[in-house]
Scaffold this motif. Structure first.
Motif, PDB file in Angstrom:
ATOM      1  N   UNK A 107       1.200  -1.198  -0.058  1.00 22.61           N
ATOM      2  CA  UNK A 107       0.342  -0.383   0.488  1.00 22.61           C
ATOM      3  C   UNK A 107       0.806   1.376  -0.093  1.00 22.61           C
ATOM      4  N   UNK A 108       2.174   0.949   0.834  1.00 24.78           N
ATOM      5  CA  UNK A 108       2.706   2.013   0.671  1.00 24.78           C
ATOM      6  C   UNK A 108       2.254   3.094   2.041  1.00 24.78           C
ATOM      7  N   UNK A 109       1.640   3.016   2.468  1.00 24.69           N
ATOM      8  CA  UNK A 109       0.932   3.311   3.405  1.00 24.69           C
ATOM      9  C   UNK A 109       0.712   3.012   4.989  1.00 24.69           C
ATOM     10  N   UNK A 110       1.276   1.638   5.342  1.00 25.86           N
ATOM     11  CA  UNK A 110       1.500   0.949   6.635  1.00 25.86           C
ATOM     12  C   UNK A 110       2.644   2.303   7.278  1.00 25.86           C
ATOM     13  N   UNK A 147       8.890   0.329  -7.847  1.00 26.66           N
ATOM     14  CA  UNK A 147       7.361  -0.398  -8.016  1.00 26.66           C
ATOM     15  C   UNK A 147       7.611  -1.721  -8.457  1.00 26.66           C
ATOM     16  N   UNK A 148       6.457  -2.661  -7.723  1.00 20.28           N
ATOM     17  CA  UNK A 148       6.308  -3.704  -8.451  1.00 20.28           C
ATOM     18  C   UNK A 148       5.771  -3.796  -9.315  1.00 20.28           C
ATOM     19  N   UNK A 149       4.518  -2.628  -9.470  1.00 20.34           N
ATOM     20  CA  UNK A 149       3.839  -2.850 -10.667  1.00 20.34           C
ATOM     21  C   UNK A 149       2.743  -4.212 -10.910  1.00 20.34           C
ATOM     22  N   UNK A 150       2.292  -4.451  -9.761  1.00 21.06           N
ATOM     23  CA  UNK A 150       1.412  -5.479  -9.402  1.00 21.06           C
ATOM     24  C   UNK A 150      -0.504  -5.727 -10.107  1.00 21.06           C
ATOM     25  N   UNK A 151      -0.271  -3.918 -10.853  1.00 17.35           N
ATOM     26  CA  UNK A 151      -1.769  -3.591 -10.735  1.00 17.35           C
ATOM     27  C   UNK A 151      -2.564  -3.166  -8.951  1.00 17.35           C
ATOM     28  N   UNK A 152      -3.268  -3.184  -8.925  1.00 19.58           N
ATOM     29  CA  UNK A 152      -4.057  -2.592  -7.989  1.00 19.58           C
ATOM     30  C   UNK A 152      -4.453  -3.459  -6.694  1.00 19.58           C
ATOM     31  N   UNK A 153      -4.670  -3.777  -5.622  1.00 14.64           N
ATOM     32  CA  UNK A 153      -4.878  -5.516  -4.589  1.00 14.64           C
ATOM     33  C   UNK A 153      -5.659  -4.933  -3.991  1.00 14.64           C
ATOM     34  N   UNK A 154      -6.530  -5.843  -4.671  1.00 17.03           N
ATOM     35  CA  UNK A 154      -7.972  -5.070  -3.392  1.00 17.03           C
ATOM     36  C   UNK A 154      -8.500  -5.384  -2.052  1.00 17.03           C
ATOM     37  N   UNK A 155      -8.191  -7.185  -2.661  1.00 18.58           N
ATOM     38  CA  UNK A 155      -8.265  -7.925  -1.300  1.00 18.58           C
ATOM     39  C   UNK A 155      -7.504  -7.949  -0.590  1.00 18.58           C
ATOM     40  N   UNK A 156      -8.379  -8.131   1.053  1.00 19.17           N
ATOM     41  CA  UNK A 156      -7.298  -7.402   1.944  1.00 19.17           C
ATOM     42  C   UNK A 156      -6.462  -8.461   2.076  1.00 19.17           C
ATOM     43  N   UNK A 157      -6.255  -9.572   2.002  1.00 19.09           N
ATOM     44  CA  UNK A 157      -4.909 -11.318   1.759  1.00 19.09           C
ATOM     45  C   UNK A 157      -3.900 -10.740   0.227  1.00 19.09           C
ATOM     46  N   UNK A 158      -3.084 -10.137   0.404  1.00 21.37           N
ATOM     47  CA  UNK A 158      -2.300 -10.234  -0.359  1.00 21.37           C
ATOM     48  C   UNK A 158      -1.442 -11.027  -0.556  1.00 21.37           C
ATOM     49  N   UNK A 159      -1.709 -11.022  -2.129  1.00 25.15           N
ATOM     50  CA  UNK A 159      -1.319 -12.383  -3.380  1.00 25.15           C
ATOM     51  C   UNK A 159      -0.146 -11.683  -4.322  1.00 25.15           C
ATOM     52  N   UNK A 160      -1.379 -11.317  -5.469  1.00 21.05           N
ATOM     53  CA  UNK A 160      -0.190 -10.694  -6.212  1.00 21.05           C
ATOM     54  C   UNK A 160       1.283  -9.892  -5.847  1.00 21.05           C
ATOM     55  N   UNK A 161       0.965  -9.012  -5.036  1.00 25.84           N
ATOM     56  CA  UNK A 161       2.151  -8.241  -4.380  1.00 25.84           C
ATOM     57  C   UNK A 161       3.684  -8.911  -4.030  1.00 25.84           C
ATOM     58  N   UNK A 162       2.759 -10.383  -3.004  1.00 29.97           N
ATOM     59  CA  UNK A 162       3.684 -10.259  -2.574  1.00 29.97           C
ATOM     60  C   UNK A 162       5.069 -11.242  -3.627  1.00 29.97           C
ATOM     61  N   UNK A 163       4.359 -11.467  -5.138  1.00 27.84           N
ATOM     62  CA  UNK A 163       4.939 -12.613  -5.357  1.00 27.84           C
ATOM     63  C   UNK A 163       5.525 -11.572  -6.155  1.00 27.84           C
ATOM     64  N   UNK A 164       5.137 -10.751  -6.937  1.00 33.79           N
ATOM     65  CA  UNK A 164       6.064  -9.356  -7.546  1.00 33.79           C
ATOM     66  C   UNK A 164       6.368  -8.517  -6.643  1.00 33.79           C
ATOM     67  N   UNK A 165       7.059  -8.066  -5.657  1.00 33.05           N
ATOM     68  CA  UNK A 165       7.652  -8.232  -4.687  1.00 33.05           C
ATOM     69  C   UNK A 165       9.037  -8.744  -4.338  1.00 33.05           C
ATOM     70  N   UNK A 356     -11.985  -9.880   4.940  1.00 32.81           N
ATOM     71  CA  UNK A 356     -12.164 -11.022   6.313  1.00 32.81           C
ATOM     72  C   UNK A 356     -12.115  -9.927   7.475  1.00 32.81           C
ATOM     73  N   UNK A 357     -12.891 -10.319   8.811  1.00 35.20           N
ATOM     74  CA  UNK A 357     -13.203  -9.371   9.534  1.00 35.20           C
ATOM     75  C   UNK A 357     -11.393  -8.998  10.659  1.00 35.20           C
ATOM     76  N   UNK A 358     -11.742  -8.104  10.992  1.00 36.47           N
ATOM     77  CA  UNK A 358     -11.337  -7.083  12.111  1.00 36.47           C
ATOM     78  C   UNK A 358      -9.919  -6.724  11.031  1.00 36.47           C
ATOM     79  N   UNK A 359     -10.116  -6.189  10.019  1.00 35.73           N
ATOM     80  CA  UNK A 359      -8.787  -6.261   8.883  1.00 35.73           C
ATOM     81  C   UNK A 359      -9.059  -5.447   8.176  1.00 35.73           C
ATOM     82  N   UNK A 360      -7.759  -4.086   7.643  1.00 35.97           N
ATOM     83  CA  UNK A 360      -7.552  -3.273   6.584  1.00 35.97           C
ATOM     84  C   UNK A 360      -6.988  -4.017   5.942  1.00 35.97           C
ATOM     85  N   UNK A 361      -7.033  -3.225   4.799  1.00 34.97           N
ATOM     86  CA  UNK A 361      -6.179  -3.239   3.803  1.00 34.97           C
ATOM     87  C   UNK A 361      -4.596  -2.682   3.641  1.00 34.97           C
ATOM     88  N   UNK A 362      -5.134  -1.610   4.350  1.00 33.17           N
ATOM     89  CA  UNK A 362      -3.833  -0.679   4.395  1.00 33.17           C
ATOM     90  C   UNK A 362      -3.733  -0.300   6.118  1.00 33.17           C
TER      91      UNK A 362
END
Ligand code: M6R
Length: 366
Positions: A107-110, A147-165, A356-362
């Motif tokens: 996110x770049x906002x943590x 930049x990772x250039x993964x495109x927008x990641x909407x799901x709270x669970x990180x997937x494509x961000x991880x592999x592109x990192x 998922x409950x209790x979680x936010x994307x960033x």
């Protein structure tokens, strides 16, 4: 908007081959046998003078950092420390002007990661960002980045961000290895060729989806899971466990496989599914003997293996195959079935996969 998928998470899992290609674009120049990363080129002196690299991140990005520790040390022979941003910032850490800090954040906002960057900068370190969101606070606060250039990641669970990192960090490690001369030009070229095949191999790994679904159906009611891996794939075990916890609310722990005998082995009985990453190369025989230890305690074994594997197949209750690759690149493949497993279990349990409950994307609070 979900492109025909039921959830953003599944869409993003399936986007990984293209996301990794986007990460390569303009950087992995196979014909010239060159890696180009402007942020690294422009600061090559700082990287080459660095006594060590300190990675700061949280959650899944921290796991990508752990994978990069193995990769940077193996290829570029630079000592790496991987820190939870939240611990680092409050510890009065030893940081000098000869340190390069790499901050990883989708996110770049943590908030914790941002604070760790500010601290490192105030002590004179050079801070490099690996972010997905263009123009985010961390991207702006860092001295340079990629930049990772993964495109927008909407799901709270990180997937494509991880592999592109991991992809960006691998490109960085290879580039620095070449500059430092810690790998030969032929080894370098070999790594580039192998790296280029990864998007197709990720596609192939995604073909395990329906079989993973069968496995998910068998174990969806388990209350605990253990994930084990060694070497480059130890952080993948941590990431697999985090994915499951996050979206299915099943308790899961990731461990380096050899640590099992120092405690967690006590948990193993016939109720315990154990996901073991046991790809060829990478301490394979040792992992096979860890699998034997689980089997003799009646744990249920789900092996993530290299295509064509026979040994683990004989011992495990299930095996999921991924294509063969260089050991340092296997995390990009072994991660895929673990993402799918957590996704299918969460869907089968009727959980809100994307939020998922209790979680936010960033996480913008500390
Ligand atoms: O945006 P960031 O990469 O800085 O986020 C870090 C973590 O909050 C994040 O990876 C979190 O652990 C994910 N929900 C994991 O799937």
């Amino acid at each position: 908007e979900k492109g025909g998928y039921n959830h953003f998470m599944l869409k993003e899992i399936y986007e990984q081959p293209d996301a990794i290609l986007d990460t390569f674009r303009g950087r992995l120049l196979i014909n010239d046998a060159v890696i180009k990363l402007a942020g690294v080129e422009d600061n090559m002196k700082k990287f080459l003078a660095a006594d060590r690299i300190i990675v700061v991140a949280c959650g899944t990005s921290w796991h990508a950092g752990l994978v990069s520790e193995y990769i940077f040390e193996d290829l570029a022979r630079i000592p790496v420390e991987v820190e939870y941003a939240s611990e680092f910032r409050y510890r009065n850490p030893v940081i000098t002007e000869k340190d390069v800090v790499i901050a990883i954040s989708q996110s770049g906002e943590t908030a914790d990661t941002l604070a760790a960057i500010k601290l490192a900068k105030s002590r004179g370190a050079f801070v490099f960002g690996v972010c997905n969101v263009v123009g985010s606070s961390i991207a702006r606060e860092t001295d340079a980045g990629a930049y990772t250039h993964a495109g927008p990641e909407i799901g709270v669970a990180s997937t494509k961000a991880f592999t592109t990192q991991i992809t960006v960090l691998t490109l960085m490690a290879l580039r620095l290895a070449r500059a430092k001369g810690t790998i030969s030009s032929s080894e370098f070229r070999h790594h580039l060729i192998e790296l280029e095949t990864i998007p197709d191999k990720v596609k192939e790994a995604l073909e395990s989806d329906s079989y993973v679904q069968t496995i998910a159906n068998i174990y969806k009611d388990a209350t605990n899971f253990l994930y084990l891996g060694r070497g480059f794939n130890f952080p993948v075990a941590l990431e697999g466990a985090l994915k499951l916890k996050e979206i299915s609310y099943i308790h899961a722990e990731g461990y380096p496989a050899a640590e099992m005998k120092h405690g967690p082995i006590a948990l193993i009985d016939e109720q315990m599914p154990v996901v073991v990453i046991a790809t060829k190369k990478g301490h394979y025989e040792k992992v096979v003997s860890n699998i034997q230890e689980i089997k003799s305690r009646k744990g249920k074994i789900i092996g993530i293996v290299t295509k064509g594997d026979k040994n683990v197949r004989e011992l495990a209750d299930h095996v999921i195959e991924v294509p063969e690759s260089l050991e340092c690149l296997t995390p990009l493949l072994t991660t895929i079935p673990l993402q799918l497993l957590s996704y299918h279990i969460a869907v089968m349990l009727g959980k809100n996969v994307d939020q998922p409950r209790n979680l936010a994307k960033s996480v913008t609070v500390e």
